[in-house]
Design a protein around this motif. Structure first.
Motif, PDB file in Angstrom:
ATOM      1  N   PRO A 174       0.824  -1.223   0.000  1.00 51.10           N
ATOM      2  CA  PRO A 174       0.000   0.000   0.000  1.00 51.10           C
ATOM      3  C   PRO A 174       0.854   1.267   0.000  1.00 51.10           C
ATOM      4  N   GLN A 175       0.355   2.270  -0.722  1.00 49.69           N
ATOM      5  CA  GLN A 175       1.068   3.543  -0.826  1.00 49.69           C
ATOM      6  C   GLN A 175       0.588   4.554   0.222  1.00 49.69           C
ATOM      7  N   PHE A 176      -0.276   4.117   1.121  1.00 56.22           N
ATOM      8  CA  PHE A 176      -0.806   5.015   2.144  1.00 56.22           C
ATOM      9  C   PHE A 176      -1.241   4.191   3.345  1.00 56.22           C
ATOM     10  N   THR A 177      -1.484   4.878   4.454  1.00 53.47           N
ATOM     11  CA  THR A 177      -2.039   4.232   5.642  1.00 53.47           C
ATOM     12  C   THR A 177      -3.345   4.926   6.004  1.00 53.47           C
ATOM     13  N   GLU A 178      -4.321   4.152   6.387  1.00 53.44           N
ATOM     14  CA  GLU A 178      -5.633   4.701   6.740  1.00 53.44           C
ATOM     15  C   GLU A 178      -5.557   5.445   8.072  1.00 53.44           C
ATOM     16  N   LEU A 179      -6.161   6.631   8.106  1.00 57.21           N
ATOM     17  CA  LEU A 179      -6.356   7.305   9.388  1.00 57.21           C
ATOM     18  C   LEU A 179      -7.531   6.648  10.109  1.00 57.21           C
ATOM     19  N   SER A 180      -7.552   6.779  11.421  1.00 59.76           N
ATOM     20  CA  SER A 180      -8.661   6.214  12.187  1.00 59.76           C
ATOM     21  C   SER A 180      -9.972   6.915  11.833  1.00 59.76           C
ATOM     22  N   LEU A 181     -11.071   6.240  12.105  1.00 63.60           N
ATOM     23  CA  LEU A 181     -12.380   6.847  11.870  1.00 63.60           C
ATOM     24  C   LEU A 181     -12.526   8.119  12.692  1.00 63.60           C
ATOM     25  N   SER A 210      11.228  14.217 -10.431  1.00 63.17           N
ATOM     26  CA  SER A 210      10.453  13.207 -11.145  1.00 63.17           C
ATOM     27  C   SER A 210      10.084  12.059 -10.228  1.00 63.17           C
ATOM     28  N   ASN A 211      11.013  11.654  -9.390  1.00 67.61           N
ATOM     29  CA  ASN A 211      10.731  10.574  -8.453  1.00 67.61           C
ATOM     30  C   ASN A 211       9.626  10.966  -7.475  1.00 67.61           C
ATOM     31  N   LYS A 212       9.641  12.220  -7.042  1.00 68.59           N
ATOM     32  CA  LYS A 212       8.584  12.679  -6.144  1.00 68.59           C
ATOM     33  C   LYS A 212       7.236  12.699  -6.869  1.00 68.59           C
ATOM     34  N   ASP A 213       7.239  13.095  -8.150  1.00 72.81           N
ATOM     35  CA  ASP A 213       6.011  13.069  -8.935  1.00 72.81           C
ATOM     36  C   ASP A 213       5.430  11.657  -8.973  1.00 72.81           C
ATOM     37  N   LEU A 214       6.293  10.664  -9.226  1.00 64.78           N
ATOM     38  CA  LEU A 214       5.829   9.281  -9.301  1.00 64.78           C
ATOM     39  C   LEU A 214       5.297   8.803  -7.955  1.00 64.78           C
ATOM     40  N   ALA A 215       5.988   9.160  -6.883  1.00 62.23           N
ATOM     41  CA  ALA A 215       5.555   8.721  -5.558  1.00 62.23           C
ATOM     42  C   ALA A 215       4.184   9.293  -5.204  1.00 62.23           C
ATOM     43  N   GLN A 216       3.968  10.574  -5.507  1.00 67.61           N
ATOM     44  CA  GLN A 216       2.680  11.191  -5.200  1.00 67.61           C
ATOM     45  C   GLN A 216       1.570  10.613  -6.076  1.00 67.61           C
ATOM     46  N   ALA A 217       1.858  10.421  -7.375  1.00 68.50           N
ATOM     47  CA  ALA A 217       0.866   9.834  -8.266  1.00 68.50           C
ATOM     48  C   ALA A 217       0.506   8.421  -7.819  1.00 68.50           C
ATOM     49  N   ALA A 218       1.512   7.642  -7.427  1.00 69.73           N
ATOM     50  CA  ALA A 218       1.263   6.271  -6.983  1.00 69.73           C
ATOM     51  C   ALA A 218       0.363   6.241  -5.759  1.00 69.73           C
ATOM     52  N   ASP A 229      -3.370   4.717  -6.003  1.00 71.68           N
ATOM     53  CA  ASP A 229      -3.633   3.538  -5.170  1.00 71.68           C
ATOM     54  C   ASP A 229      -4.934   3.725  -4.397  1.00 71.68           C
ATOM     55  N   TRP A 230      -5.123   4.924  -3.818  1.00 70.88           N
ATOM     56  CA  TRP A 230      -6.345   5.197  -3.062  1.00 70.88           C
ATOM     57  C   TRP A 230      -7.570   5.196  -3.979  1.00 70.88           C
ATOM     58  N   PHE A 231      -7.469   5.880  -5.117  1.00 78.48           N
ATOM     59  CA  PHE A 231      -8.625   5.979  -6.013  1.00 78.48           C
ATOM     60  C   PHE A 231      -8.992   4.624  -6.614  1.00 78.48           C
ATOM     61  N   LYS A 232      -8.007   3.799  -6.895  1.00 75.18           N
ATOM     62  CA  LYS A 232      -8.308   2.490  -7.474  1.00 75.18           C
ATOM     63  C   LYS A 232      -9.150   1.649  -6.518  1.00 75.18           C
ATOM     64  N   ILE A 233      -8.929   1.834  -5.225  1.00 73.83           N
ATOM     65  CA  ILE A 233      -9.680   1.077  -4.218  1.00 73.83           C
ATOM     66  C   ILE A 233     -11.053   1.688  -3.953  1.00 73.83           C
TER      67      ILE A 233
END
Length: 348
Positions: free
Chosen positions: A2-9, A285-293, A297-301
């Motif tokens: 995963p490219q992110f971690t969920e915040l608590s409710l 460029s690497n930062k662009d890829l990391a942010q896009a990823a 990742d979130w939107f795909k889910i």
């Protein structure tokens, strides 16, 4: 991975309450002493809400409220019940304690000053990594290491893009920056005129950049007649400015509601400009890829259709756009092969 971690409710709820309260406070401050009414406008099939009034010169003016969402309609209803500064600070402290991400104090101070001077009501948009940071709170997630920057990037669509934000408000951005007394000086261009970047000579990494879509004059910086600041034309930025959303930024000094690009468009725009970077821009460029990823990742889910809609708009813009974004997608698939972005976006 995963490219992110969920915040608590609890954290997500705290941010939602802060956003509603800060939006109501900002709207109340904007229209409390004005006689007028709320109106709506449709732009490219989307409905947006405004507060419409007549100024002292008899001209009709509009204050942008936001897209016509249930949250904005509730905000209009709660206009008269806006909370005070103490209540907002308490909500911000609660959100931070539960895991929401605040802004660095000096960055927040700059953004808040431009808000106070009307930059965002005049169509200004916060872009770059600070927008990406804000998406974390908006989407209820925490990002990894791709979320830090010393630059604060602002943009305005000018007259070349049809967007929902009114452009007939006059703002003195240069004077707003001077009033901060933080040592910012405009960087001079080749002709000796003020450029589109402000730097503090004692902190050269801390910079303010002002961007606008490229126009017939090419890459030459232009002075915006209503914002009174020089802006740097940038190819392709109009794509991310055509659908903006609002987010709440917060820190120890308070809370600010500002315009940012839609996060799905932000992600695809990062892939688009990847192909434009080379050589010394590799780190960026690497930062662009990391942010896009992280965003894709979130939107795909959770909301894949929003990326698919933004993708269709991009590919309809011509072969040059498609060629660039495909190079970005190929790089992203190497960066985060588990996302499968190429198969996702290119499926019939």
């Amino acid at each position: 991975m995963p490219q992110f971690t969920e915040l608590s409710l609890s954290a997500q709820t705290a941010y939602a309450r802060l956003f509603d309260a800060a939006s109501a406070a900002e709207l109340s401050r904007s229209v409390a002493n004005l006689a007028g009414s709320f109106a709506q406008k449709t732009v490219k099939g989307r409905v947006y809400r405004y507060f419409q009034y007549t100024d002292l010169a008899g001209k009709s003016r509009q204050i942008y409220v936001g897209p016509d969402t249930p949250e904005v309609r509730r905000l209009v209803e709660l206009r008269a019940k806006a909370p005070g500064a103490d209540a907002l600070r308490a909500l911000a402290r609660s959100a931070m304690a539960l895991g929401c991400q605040p802004l660095v104090a000096r960055h927040f101070r700059v953004i808040r000053r431009l808000l106070d001077h009307g930059f965002f009501k005049a169509g200004g948009v916060l872009v770059g990594t600070h927008a990406f940071l804000a998406y974390g709170n908006l989407l209820g997630v925490g990002w990894g290491d791709a979320s830090r920057t010393q630059a604060v990037d602002f943009a305005h669509a000018g007259k070349s893009v049809s967007i929902a934000l009114p452009g007939n408000i006059e703002v003195d951005v240069h004077r707003a920056i001077e009033s901060l007394e933080m040592g910012f000086l405009p960087v001079s261009g080749l002709a000796g005129k003020a450029g589109a970047t402000y730097l503090n000579p004692k902190e050269p990494d801390f910079r303010l950049d002002f961007l606008t879509p490229r126009h017939r004059g090419g890459d030459a910086p232009i002075e915006h007649p209503r914002l009174h600041v020089t802006m740097q034309p940038l190819r392709f930025i109009e794509y991310s400015l055509e659908n903006v959303v609002q987010v709440a930024l917060f820190g120890a000094e308070g809370t600010a509601v500002v315009n940012v690009p839609h996060p799905a468009r932000y992600a695809l725009h990062k892939l688009l400009i990847y192909g434009e970077r080379s050589g010394s821009f590799t780190q960026k460029s690497n930062k662009d890829l990391a942010q896009a990823a992280a965003l894709l990742d979130w939107f795909k889910i959770y909301r894949p259709w929003e990326v698919e809609e933004a993708w269709q708009d991009m590919v309809n813009r011509g072969k040059g756009w498609v060629g660039r974004v495909e190079r970005g997608i190929q790089a992203l698939d190497r960066w985060a092969p588990g996302l499968g972005v190429a198969d996702w976006l290119k499926r019939p």
